[in-house]
Design a protein around this motif. Structure first.
Motif, PDB file in Angstrom:
ATOM      1  N   THR A   1      51.944   8.922  21.720  1.00 29.41           N
ATOM      2  CA  THR A   1      50.496   8.901  21.559  1.00 29.41           C
ATOM      3  C   THR A   1      50.095   9.602  20.265  1.00 29.41           C
ATOM      4  O   THR A   1      50.853  10.381  19.697  1.00 29.41           O
ATOM      5  CB  THR A   1      49.812   9.596  22.749  1.00 29.41           C
ATOM      6  N   SER A   2      48.883   9.320  19.812  1.00 26.28           N
ATOM      7  CA  SER A   2      48.318   9.991  18.642  1.00 26.28           C
ATOM      8  C   SER A   2      47.110  10.791  19.095  1.00 26.28           C
ATOM      9  O   SER A   2      46.378  10.362  19.984  1.00 26.28           O
ATOM     10  CB  SER A   2      47.897   8.965  17.586  1.00 26.28           C
ATOM     11  N   CYS A   3      46.911  11.951  18.493  1.00 22.41           N
ATOM     12  CA  CYS A   3      45.837  12.813  18.963  1.00 22.41           C
ATOM     13  C   CYS A   3      45.090  13.432  17.790  1.00 22.41           C
ATOM     14  O   CYS A   3      45.626  13.548  16.682  1.00 22.41           O
ATOM     15  CB  CYS A   3      46.377  13.908  19.885  1.00 22.41           C
ATOM     16  N   VAL A   4      43.849  13.839  18.064  1.00 23.60           N
ATOM     17  CA  VAL A   4      43.024  14.520  17.069  1.00 23.60           C
ATOM     18  C   VAL A   4      41.987  15.352  17.819  1.00 23.60           C
ATOM     19  O   VAL A   4      41.406  14.892  18.803  1.00 23.60           O
ATOM     20  CB  VAL A   4      42.349  13.497  16.121  1.00 23.60           C
ATOM     21  N   PRO A   5      41.759  16.611  17.416  1.00 22.93           N
ATOM     22  CA  PRO A   5      40.749  17.433  18.090  1.00 22.93           C
ATOM     23  C   PRO A   5      39.352  17.088  17.590  1.00 22.93           C
ATOM     24  O   PRO A   5      39.153  16.717  16.428  1.00 22.93           O
ATOM     25  CB  PRO A   5      41.145  18.855  17.697  1.00 22.93           C
ATOM     26  N   HIS A   6      38.372  17.242  18.492  1.00 23.41           N
ATOM     27  CA  HIS A   6      36.985  16.942  18.125  1.00 23.41           C
ATOM     28  C   HIS A   6      36.044  17.635  19.114  1.00 23.41           C
ATOM     29  O   HIS A   6      36.051  17.345  20.303  1.00 23.41           O
ATOM     30  CB  HIS A   6      36.746  15.433  18.162  1.00 23.41           C
ATOM     31  N   PHE A  38      45.139   8.538  21.720  1.00 20.62           N
ATOM     32  CA  PHE A  38      45.093   7.074  21.609  1.00 20.62           C
ATOM     33  C   PHE A  38      46.496   6.478  21.718  1.00 20.62           C
ATOM     34  O   PHE A  38      47.462   7.015  21.182  1.00 20.62           O
ATOM     35  CB  PHE A  38      44.472   6.651  20.280  1.00 20.62           C
ATOM     36  N   GLY A  39      46.572   5.309  22.402  1.00 25.84           N
ATOM     37  CA  GLY A  39      47.785   4.495  22.410  1.00 25.84           C
ATOM     38  C   GLY A  39      48.925   5.095  23.205  1.00 25.84           C
ATOM     39  O   GLY A  39      48.741   5.826  24.168  1.00 25.84           O
ATOM     40  N   GLY A  40      50.147   4.776  22.783  1.00 20.81           N
ATOM     41  CA  GLY A  40      51.343   5.272  23.444  1.00 20.81           C
ATOM     42  C   GLY A  40      52.187   4.145  24.022  1.00 20.81           C
ATOM     43  O   GLY A  40      51.826   2.960  23.968  1.00 20.81           O
ATOM     44  N   VAL A  41      53.330   4.513  24.573  1.00 21.52           N
ATOM     45  CA  VAL A  41      54.258   3.542  25.152  1.00 21.52           C
ATOM     46  C   VAL A  41      54.934   4.155  26.370  1.00 21.52           C
ATOM     47  O   VAL A  41      55.185   5.362  26.428  1.00 21.52           O
ATOM     48  CB  VAL A  41      55.330   3.111  24.117  1.00 21.52           C
ATOM     49  N   LEU A  54      41.877   4.783  24.833  1.00 18.83           N
ATOM     50  CA  LEU A  54      41.476   6.060  24.251  1.00 18.83           C
ATOM     51  C   LEU A  54      41.047   7.002  25.364  1.00 18.83           C
ATOM     52  O   LEU A  54      40.270   6.620  26.253  1.00 18.83           O
ATOM     53  CB  LEU A  54      40.328   5.846  23.257  1.00 18.83           C
ATOM     54  N   PHE A  55      41.564   8.241  25.320  1.00 15.75           N
ATOM     55  CA  PHE A  55      41.226   9.258  26.318  1.00 15.75           C
ATOM     56  C   PHE A  55      40.786  10.532  25.616  1.00 15.75           C
ATOM     57  O   PHE A  55      41.078  10.748  24.432  1.00 15.75           O
ATOM     58  CB  PHE A  55      42.438   9.571  27.210  1.00 15.75           C
TER      59      PHE A  55
END
Length: 830
Positions: free
Chosen positions: A343-348, A355-358, A376-377
């Motif tokens: 997965t890809s992540c970003v703080p906000h 987002f995403g993943g497998v 998206l979570f």
């Protein structure tokens, strides 16, 4: 003869293309060695985004100038793995000259344009004087005080495999690199890849990662290292003997939360552990299985500082000699994502967006079936609760409406058209209200519904590609799976109108028509799982980039259009406009002014690895649609990892007959500035053809040998009667072990044989009496004799079968080792 000549030229053309790419990269490095000051070069290629595409790079926002900095990465074409040391900068607000020229072009045939109204920004290559970091991927980059800090990563090519532990600083104002060496005490973290780094106050916090070496087992980390930007010192956190720690992992999601207390949050990730149950007698404990971590941990940070202002790094386990830190495991609440990695992540705003993943499901013979996700979570670090961030429905679409503040003098349509200040309080309140309504939906603590894209759907939607010889290759789709039924009874992913997104061409034709269905925008807020993960897409000729020219002869019943690509008039794959991003792993995610940007990533279709280079954005305040900034050139990529014995593909075996199109077969022609195949010597082409023929003959011989082994094994197993385990010895089983395992069976066989030997006409009652008169010892003696006869009868067959299966296993291991050597390590991808 013209076809073979054209094929030879294409082989030479692709060889030159590889040489050109290597020479251009080498030229870039040589140029930087000769520089005294930095040089900024705007990308003026045909593609407005960098080519070739790359994965496992870093994409970092500089808040002071609003630009994104891209460093490193890798590109794998099935044979060669290229690792980059380029530094590029993207200004999303700038407008390219080509964009200005295309503003008045409304004919729908613009090349490589996602949307005539979408600005692709301006990319700039930054050439810096030495020193600068060597090529790498799977590293981390953080921003602090107008500087970028790059740590670790790896360089994995055919020539070397090396992990880094160096730290580099790039000064954004002077455009220069500097290697940061620790001052005083403190030891840098162990060399690693796949780790995560975040900034907290004037510190960089590093967690996890893995290290792989040829002569030792792969090691995963769960250590925490803190780098002080002010003192340039490293400190490793130490724990008490009974401390509870997160399990080691790489590629996890990490962020710093500010409320209710400053803390480091770690969730997800990937690692491998030995599985005793999977071990064999010959290799005890040698089997490992991958783990998709779903846990979440929190580490308070403020307590690490203590009351001391010094930086001795001695005494306790924290900073400044404070007491050892303590991790806390957080229970999953809300609507949380399913188990996945990559997965890809970003703080906000005190939330962690993922987002995403497998999800990899490992079956027999370590064959992995992967499901890729595109959802998206958000993890609210204050409430410690997960939310599924689906697209909002339009007001006209009915359903739940979002609460929003009214704006005097403006109706709803005007409000949509007005540019909002993404940093305003209204935007923040609006987003908070969205999450409150999401919380109403997620009152139950349960895993979110995520259907994902499995292998069958990936093969249907990404059905064709170009190989290293310029041929169009199709994914082999079994006849029984060709018409995939979905919930609505349609073929493949359905549109909102119930129509199939995939068009099937029933007859062979060299001029396929555009049969991709035009779909309307799908809402991810609907309950239909297929619509959430497989949104509809519409075919658009305006999004069709230039593709290599070749004539293709396709087998019957081949897909010519899907939600991802279609076959153009020349028989080549070309892009189809989409409403949402494709599923993927390890894409770059950045938030700028309440807008989330995602760029690139990797998608796997069986053994084929697709490096994505599309760019998307979504307004987190509205969350009503995805905007495609750049559709990417995934359909133009050349995949060279096609084995002649791979049954997953169907090749057209035809290249272009037009010599003028040879240059078009080069992968990523914008950066291929030389290598005209027409300039090659005839002798060189003949030699290339001989090498190819020799290689093809060798592969054909090996394939025929494997086919013969499989056929003989099947015949021998039929003779053995393997369906009845009581009558068939196991591989390597001795006579004594065989009888001990099947004693009861052979005792019954002995009694049955005694009955059959009674004189003809004897009553069944007398026969039963005769059988009952047999002693237990007699039954065992005759049973053993029957088992022995059977064992000796089958022993030659067993020996031959053992020999064949050993040869088959050795062949499969050699093939697997060959693939593993050519393919990048998947551990860092996950």
């Amino acid at each position: 003869s013209s076809s073979s000549s054209s094929s030879s030229k294409k082989n030479s053309s692709n060889a030159n293309a590889n040489d050109d790419l290597d020479s251009i990269l080498e030229s870039y490095r040589n140029r930087t060695k000769e520089l005294n000051t930095a040089v900024l070069e705007p990308l003026e290629d045909e593609s407005p985004f960098p080519t070739p595409p790359r994965g496992n790079f870093t994409w970092t926002l500089c808040p002071s100038n609003g630009m994104f900095y891209m460093f490193g990465g890798e590109y794998y074409d099935g044979v060669e793995n290229l690792v980059f040391d380029e530094l590029l900068r993207w200004d999303p607000d700038a407008k390219q000259q080509s964009d200005k020229d295309d503003d008045d072009d409304d004919d729908g045939n613009s090349n490589n344009k996602s949307n005539s109204s979408t600005n692709t920004g301006q990319w700039t290559r930054i050439l810096t004087p030495p020193p600068h970091p060597p090529p790498r991927c799977a590293h981390t980059t953080v921003h602090h005080a107008d500087a970028l800090y790059v740590f670790g990563g790896e360089c994995a090519t055919a020539d070397q495999y090396h992990h880094y532990r160096d730290l580099w600083k790039f000064d954004i104002k002077t455009n220069t690199w500097e290697e940061i060496r620790p001052r005083g005490g403190g030891t840098p973290p162990h060399a690693r890849s796949g780790h995560r780094s975040v900034v907290w106050r004037h510190y960089m916090i590093l967690f996890g990662g893995f290290h792989e070496a040829l002569r030792s087992e792969t090691r995963w980390f769960n250590d925490v290292h803190i780098f002080d930007f002010q003192s340039c010192m490293w400190t490793e956190l130490k724990y008490g003997k009974l401390a509870r720690l997160p399990p080691p992992r790489s590629a996890c999601n990490v962020a710093v939360g500010s409320s209710p207390t400053e803390a480091l949050y770690v969730t997800g990730g990937y690692s491998k552990v030995k599985n005793a149950k999977m071990a064999t007698a010959t290799n005890p404990g040698s089997k490992s299985e991958g783990i998709m971590h779903i846990d979440c941990w929190m580490l308070p940070l403020k307590s690490l500082l203590g009351n001391s202002s010094g930086s001795s790094g001695k005494g306790g386990g924290g900073l400044n000699g404070t007491s050892p830190p303590s991790w806390e495991r957080i229970t999953r609440k809300g609507e949380y994502p399913s188990a996945r990695a990559g997965t890809s992540c970003v703080p906000h705003k005190n939330k962690l967006l993922v987002f995403g993943g497998v999800m990899d499901n490992e079956g027999d013979h370590h064959r992995v079936q992967s499901v890729f996700y595109d959802d998206l979570f958000a993890l609210d670090m204050e409430r410690r609760r997960w939310f599924a961030m689906r697209l909002k429905k339009n007001a006209s679409g009915g359903g739940k409406r979002r609460r929003r503040k009214k704006v005097d003098g403006n109706n709803e349509a005007e409000s949509k058209n007005n540019t909002q200040d993404d940093n305003s309080d209204d935007g923040g309140d609006d987003e908070e209200e969205d999450l409150e309504e999401d919380e109403d939906i997620a009152t139950k603590n349960e895993e979110a519904i995520s259907s994902g894209w499995g292998l069958d759907q990936l093969r249907h939607d990404m059905f064709a590609f170009i190989d290293g010889d310029g041929n169009v290759v199709y994914e082999k789709i079994e006849e029984e799976n060709e018409n995939v039924e979905d919930e609505n009874g349609g073929k493949g992913p359905s549109t909102e109108d119930g129509e199939s997104e995939m068009a099937i061409k029933p007859t062979d034709t060299t001029q396929p028509t555009d049969t991709a269905s035009d779909g309307s925008e799908a809402s991810e807020g609907q309950s239909d799982q297929a619509k959430q993960s497989n949104p509809t897409s519409q075919a658009s000729s305006s999004s069709t980039p230039a593709t290599p020219a070749a004539s293709v002869s396709k087998p019957n019943e081949k897909i010519v259009a899907s939600s991802v690509m279609k076959v153009d008039a020349k028989g080549l794959p070309t892009a189809v406009a989409r409403q949402t991003p494709l599923p993927r792993i390890n894409c770059a995610t950045v938030i700028r002014n309440n807008t989330l940007y995602i760029y690139g990533g990797v998608l796997e279709v069986g053994d084929r690895e697709v490096t994505l280079d599309d760019c998307w954005s979504i307004d987190l305040n509205k969350r009503d649609k995805w905007t495609c900034i750049w559709p990417g050139q995934m359909h133009r990529q050349v995949w060279k990892g096609v084995d002649s014995d791979n049954d997953s593909y169907i090749s057209s075996d035809q290249g272009g007959d037009n010599d003028d199109s040879d240059d078009d077969m080069m992968p990523f022609e914008p950066i291929m500035e030389g290598g005209d195949p027409d300039q090659d010597e005839e002798g060189s082409m003949d030699e290339e053809a001989r090498k190819k023929a020799k290689k093809a003959a060798k592969k054909a011989k090996e394939k025929e040998k494997r086919r013969g082994i499989r056929h003989e094994i099947a015949e021998l197993k039929e003779k053995l009667g393997v369906d009845n385990e009581q009558r068939t010895p196991l591989m390597g089983e001795s006579m004594a072990d065989f009888y001990a395992r099947t004693t009861e069976y052979w005792n019954v066989e002995a009694a049955t044989k005694r009955i059959n030997l009674e004189e003809e006409g004897q009553s069944s009652g007398t026969a039963d009496a005769q059988t009952q008169n047999m002693t237990v010892k007699e039954r065992k003696r005759e049973g053993f004799q029957l088992a022995k006869e059977r064992y000796e009868e089958l022993k030659p067959i067993m020996d031959r079968l053992n020999e064949l299966e050993s040869a088959q296993m050795e062949s499969e291991e050699k093939k697997a080792m060959k693939k593993e050597k050519k393919k990048p390590k998947k551990d860092r991808m996950r």
